[in-house]
Design a protein around this motif. Sequence first.
Motif, PDB file in Angstrom:
ATOM      1  N   ILE A 132      -6.267   7.647  -4.965  1.00  0.00           N
ATOM      2  CA  ILE A 132      -5.321   6.565  -4.870  1.00  0.00           C
ATOM      3  C   ILE A 132      -3.798   7.396  -5.297  1.00  0.00           C
ATOM      4  O   ILE A 132      -2.890   7.177  -4.707  1.00  0.00           O
ATOM      5  CB  ILE A 132      -5.513   5.457  -5.919  1.00  0.00           C
ATOM      6  CG1 ILE A 132      -6.646   4.635  -5.560  1.00  0.00           C
ATOM      7  CG2 ILE A 132      -4.078   4.653  -6.144  1.00  0.00           C
ATOM      8  CD1 ILE A 132      -6.315   4.013  -4.261  1.00  0.00           C
ATOM      9  N   GLU A 135      -2.782   8.948  -1.920  1.00  0.00           N
ATOM     10  CA  GLU A 135      -2.283   7.985  -1.158  1.00  0.00           C
ATOM     11  C   GLU A 135      -1.089   7.556  -1.518  1.00  0.00           C
ATOM     12  O   GLU A 135      -0.204   7.147  -0.768  1.00  0.00           O
ATOM     13  CB  GLU A 135      -3.310   7.062  -0.830  1.00  0.00           C
ATOM     14  CG  GLU A 135      -4.769   7.655  -0.168  1.00  0.00           C
ATOM     15  CD  GLU A 135      -5.639   6.495   0.280  1.00  0.00           C
ATOM     16  OE1 GLU A 135      -6.450   6.173  -0.665  1.00  0.00           O
ATOM     17  OE2 GLU A 135      -5.710   6.207   1.379  1.00  0.00           O
ATOM     18  N   ASN A 136      -0.878   7.224  -2.664  1.00  0.00           N
ATOM     19  CA  ASN A 136       0.434   6.850  -3.352  1.00  0.00           C
ATOM     20  C   ASN A 136       1.450   7.898  -2.909  1.00  0.00           C
ATOM     21  O   ASN A 136       2.553   7.528  -2.547  1.00  0.00           O
ATOM     22  CB  ASN A 136       0.481   6.387  -4.569  1.00  0.00           C
ATOM     23  CG  ASN A 136      -0.507   5.114  -5.126  1.00  0.00           C
ATOM     24  OD1 ASN A 136      -0.823   4.912  -6.226  1.00  0.00           O
ATOM     25  ND2 ASN A 136      -0.593   4.414  -4.112  1.00  0.00           N
ATOM     26  N   CYS A 173     -10.309   2.167  -7.790  1.00  0.00           N
ATOM     27  CA  CYS A 173      -9.163   2.190  -6.900  1.00  0.00           C
ATOM     28  C   CYS A 173      -8.217   1.091  -7.159  1.00  0.00           C
ATOM     29  O   CYS A 173      -6.965   1.193  -7.191  1.00  0.00           O
ATOM     30  CB  CYS A 173      -9.660   2.336  -5.507  1.00  0.00           C
ATOM     31  SG  CYS A 173     -10.651   3.560  -4.910  1.00  0.00           S
ATOM     32  N   LYS A 174      -8.757  -0.055  -7.215  1.00  0.00           N
ATOM     33  CA  LYS A 174      -7.848  -1.421  -7.454  1.00  0.00           C
ATOM     34  C   LYS A 174      -6.993  -1.162  -8.815  1.00  0.00           C
ATOM     35  O   LYS A 174      -5.904  -1.614  -8.930  1.00  0.00           O
ATOM     36  CB  LYS A 174      -8.701  -2.689  -7.287  1.00  0.00           C
ATOM     37  CG  LYS A 174      -7.647  -3.626  -7.377  1.00  0.00           C
ATOM     38  CD  LYS A 174      -8.186  -5.116  -7.170  1.00  0.00           C
ATOM     39  CE  LYS A 174      -7.123  -6.297  -7.560  1.00  0.00           C
ATOM     40  NZ  LYS A 174      -7.725  -7.562  -7.317  1.00  0.00           N
ATOM     41  N   HIS A 177      -4.291   1.575  -8.438  1.00  0.00           N
ATOM     42  CA  HIS A 177      -3.391   1.276  -7.373  1.00  0.00           C
ATOM     43  C   HIS A 177      -2.397   0.627  -8.075  1.00  0.00           C
ATOM     44  O   HIS A 177      -2.580  -0.759  -8.139  1.00  0.00           O
ATOM     45  CB  HIS A 177      -3.813   0.683  -6.263  1.00  0.00           C
ATOM     46  CG  HIS A 177      -2.740   0.568  -5.148  1.00  0.00           C
ATOM     47  ND1 HIS A 177      -1.965   1.346  -4.666  1.00  0.00           N
ATOM     48  CD2 HIS A 177      -2.896  -0.513  -4.386  1.00  0.00           C
ATOM     49  CE1 HIS A 177      -1.187   0.709  -3.770  1.00  0.00           C
ATOM     50  NE2 HIS A 177      -1.526  -0.265  -3.450  1.00  0.00           N
ATOM     51  N   THR A 180       1.323  -1.996  -5.337  1.00  0.00           N
ATOM     52  CA  THR A 180       0.877  -3.046  -4.440  1.00  0.00           C
ATOM     53  C   THR A 180       1.882  -3.836  -3.587  1.00  0.00           C
ATOM     54  O   THR A 180       1.466  -4.381  -2.616  1.00  0.00           O
ATOM     55  CB  THR A 180       0.114  -4.114  -5.487  1.00  0.00           C
ATOM     56  OG1 THR A 180       0.822  -4.439  -6.342  1.00  0.00           O
ATOM     57  CG2 THR A 180      -1.130  -3.498  -6.111  1.00  0.00           C
ATOM     58  N   GLN A 183       2.143  -0.793  -0.588  1.00  0.00           N
ATOM     59  CA  GLN A 183       0.955  -0.143  -0.043  1.00  0.00           C
ATOM     60  C   GLN A 183      -0.364  -1.117  -0.114  1.00  0.00           C
ATOM     61  O   GLN A 183      -0.353  -1.448  -1.469  1.00  0.00           O
ATOM     62  CB  GLN A 183       0.529   1.312  -0.668  1.00  0.00           C
ATOM     63  CG  GLN A 183       1.923   2.336  -0.474  1.00  0.00           C
ATOM     64  CD  GLN A 183       1.438   3.662  -0.998  1.00  0.00           C
ATOM     65  OE1 GLN A 183       1.639   3.714  -2.234  1.00  0.00           O
ATOM     66  NE2 GLN A 183       0.931   4.560  -0.314  1.00  0.00           N
ATOM     67  N   LEU A 185      -3.989  -2.040  -0.225  1.00  0.00           N
ATOM     68  CA  LEU A 185      -5.392  -1.290  -0.531  1.00  0.00           C
ATOM     69  C   LEU A 185      -6.302  -2.015   0.197  1.00  0.00           C
ATOM     70  O   LEU A 185      -6.684  -3.153  -0.268  1.00  0.00           O
ATOM     71  CB  LEU A 185      -5.633  -1.030  -2.043  1.00  0.00           C
ATOM     72  CG  LEU A 185      -6.832  -0.495  -2.269  1.00  0.00           C
ATOM     73  CD1 LEU A 185      -7.047   0.907  -2.015  1.00  0.00           C
ATOM     74  CD2 LEU A 185      -7.003  -0.595  -3.960  1.00  0.00           C
TER      75      LEU A 185
END
Length: 372
Positions: A132, A135-136, A173-174, A177, A180, A183, A185
């Motif tokens: 994450i 990806e962030n 992951c949630k 992350h 929000t 992006q 998820l």
Amino acid sequence: MAIRYELIKVCKQTGARLGKLHTPHGVIDTPIFMPVGTQATVKAMTPEELKEIEAQIILSNTYHLYIRPGHDIVKKAGGLHKFMNWDRPILTDSGGYQVFSLGPLRKIKEEGVEFRSHLDGSKHFISPEKAIEIENALGADIIMAFDECAPYPADREYVKNSLERTTRWAKRCKEAHKNTDNQALFGIIQGGMYKDLREQSAREITAIDLPGYAIGGLSVGEPKPLMYEVLDYTVPLMPSDKPRYLMGVGSPDDLIEGVLRGIDMFDCVLPTRIARNGTAFTSGGKVVVRNAIYQEDFTPLDPECDCYTCRNYTKAYLRHLVKCNEILASRLLTYHNLYFLINLMKNVRQAIMDDRLMDFRNEFFEKFGYEK
Ligand SMILES: C=CCOC(=O)Nc1nc2cc3[nH]c(NC)nc3cc2c(=O)[nH]1
Ligand SMILES: [Zn+2]
């Protein structure tokens, strides 16, 4: 809210859906085919050419960009959109599912995956939280949860333990992350080719409130009928008000069969990869351009295609470029193959609008040479 899925229409003939996916970098018409740009480029294409063929969203790979140039460099560049000069939506998947799940030197533990770089063999460790973070840093509009794609075939016990860990990872992951608003998820449903395990994974993953869900663990070497069978019983378990993404699929027939079963999003390296091997999708089926029969064939690659390649070059010339291993061969064939799939999906969306997708499927399969 990073994305909003707008369900526009359900085809009366098939149950296929027409939708719009609103993202921070623009709107995506679904069902959609997403060209793959593994290393921050859709190989052989410029962003301008991608826009010319009306590509609405592209994929890039977390694993590859983490390994090279490093997600910190992409972040310093202002994120992936800026780095690669693409101002439309981007989705990042792992791109390393071979490495993470199937690589010989990978070790999967509860904490995460230990693996070796395909470049220099150096050791790395990626946890759901690390995925994450990467990806962030890349900044894609849609990011995929870190999961394990079980190999095919795999025994039931393995697949069950794997899907349950994937569920625990999706929750991590949630938790990790934070971004929000910008992006979205997506969770990934696993469960191999086992009906009850697919049901368990679908239940567990869709119980985690996320803006979209993918079906993973398919297009990993299983026979097509088996993939379609898994879709038949898995798609109905997914919420109808959120986008459904079938990872790694696929060829023209797989795209149509997937849409018929209610899938909204697809990605596949096939059109770009076979282009570099000198093969093209055409309305009459696949054309292997290097074949000697085209040596004096001065007709377009696909007489029914109005793309730049088909309007300006002949099979004989494309064959010559392929035989000489010229860079232009990859460029012109990639341009056409991506146009072919993007245009196919445009026609599929029109067929859904006209409630005639099953007719469209039968006509296409007839012409493309697929068995009914
Ligand atoms: C950051 C991490 C994001 O994780 C993932 O992208 N995970 C993931 N990717 C896949 C890619 C696939 N390509 C094919 N066929 C060509 N099948 C695929 C299946 C999966 C899958 O089950 N999971
Ligand atoms: Zn063309």
